[in-house]
Design a protein around this motif. Structure first.
Motif, PDB file in Angstrom:
ATOM      1  N   HIS A 156     -42.492 -23.354 -49.189  1.00  0.00           N
ATOM      2  CA  HIS A 156     -43.257 -23.781 -50.352  1.00  0.00           C
ATOM      3  C   HIS A 156     -43.313 -25.296 -50.357  1.00  0.00           C
ATOM      4  O   HIS A 156     -42.318 -25.962 -50.113  1.00  0.00           O
ATOM      5  N   LYS A 157     -44.496 -25.793 -50.674  1.00  0.00           N
ATOM      6  CA  LYS A 157     -44.623 -27.222 -50.820  1.00  0.00           C
ATOM      7  C   LYS A 157     -44.192 -27.612 -52.227  1.00  0.00           C
ATOM      8  O   LYS A 157     -44.487 -26.936 -53.182  1.00  0.00           O
ATOM      9  N   ASN A 203     -44.312 -30.493 -54.983  1.00  0.00           N
ATOM     10  CA  ASN A 203     -45.012 -31.735 -55.386  1.00  0.00           C
ATOM     11  C   ASN A 203     -43.993 -32.691 -55.953  1.00  0.00           C
ATOM     12  O   ASN A 203     -43.140 -32.348 -56.754  1.00  0.00           O
TER      13      ASN A 203
END
Length: 185
Positions: free
Chosen positions: A180-181, A183
């Motif tokens: 998962h990226k 932010n």
């Protein structure tokens, strides 16, 4: 009066008689000595043969004892199961050899990143009803276990195993955890 010739003859006869007795006694002594030596030699040879036979029996007993202890050791130790392990992009594949073991006697357990295969092999001697002796034994017997640790986590829900002719084929999919990226704020 006795003449000297008669005395000489008598003395000569006595000497011969004495020499004959002495010679006979010497011969008897020689025969006794020969017999004693022969008996002594026979005794030494018999003792030697008896010692060799005792030594052979001792060695045989030692070998039987060593074989028995080795057999007991083999039964008490956990041996390993022979496997081939292949890795592909998405899975691991194991081929395990369990000859002579039924499907019901093979147990497989999987954890997050390990898999254990266990089987019990019966010793060939156990198949004989009459008294028998193991001369040589190099085939596995007793409890055998193989644990494989993997670099990746395993998809435990999708592991499959198939048993055919003493071979277990296990397919172990890798657990793909998507990244998962995150932010950064």
């Amino acid at each position: 009066m006795v003449d000297s010739e008669t005395i000489d003859t008598k003395v000569s006869d006595k000497k011969e008689e004495f020499n004959d007795e002495q010679e006979e006694e010497i011969n008897d002594n020689n025969e006794e000595t020969k017999e004693k030596r022969k008996n002594l030699g026979d005794g030494v040879i018999n003792d030697l043969y008896a010692s060799i036979d005792e030594f052979k029996e001792y060695i045989k007993n030692m070998q039987k004892n060593a074989d028995r202890k080795y057999s007991e050791y083999k039964k008490s130790t956990v041996q390993t199961i022979d496997i081939d392990l292949i890795e592909t992009k998405d899975a691991y594949h194991i081929k395990a050899a369990v000859p002579g073991v039924s499907k019901e006697d093979v147990m497989i357990e999987a954890g997050d990143n390990d898999l254990t295969i266990e089987a019990n092999f019966n010793a060939y001697i156990d198949e004989f009803e009459e008294e028998a002796e193991v001369i040589a034994s190099s085939i596995k017997s007793g409890k055998c276990v193989k644990t494989v640790r993997f670099e990746n986590s395993l998809d435990l829900e999708n592991i499959t195993a198939k048993f055919t002719n003493g071979i277990v084929i296990i397919n172990i999919p890798k657990l793909i955890i998507p990244k998962h990226k995150i932010n950064v704020e």
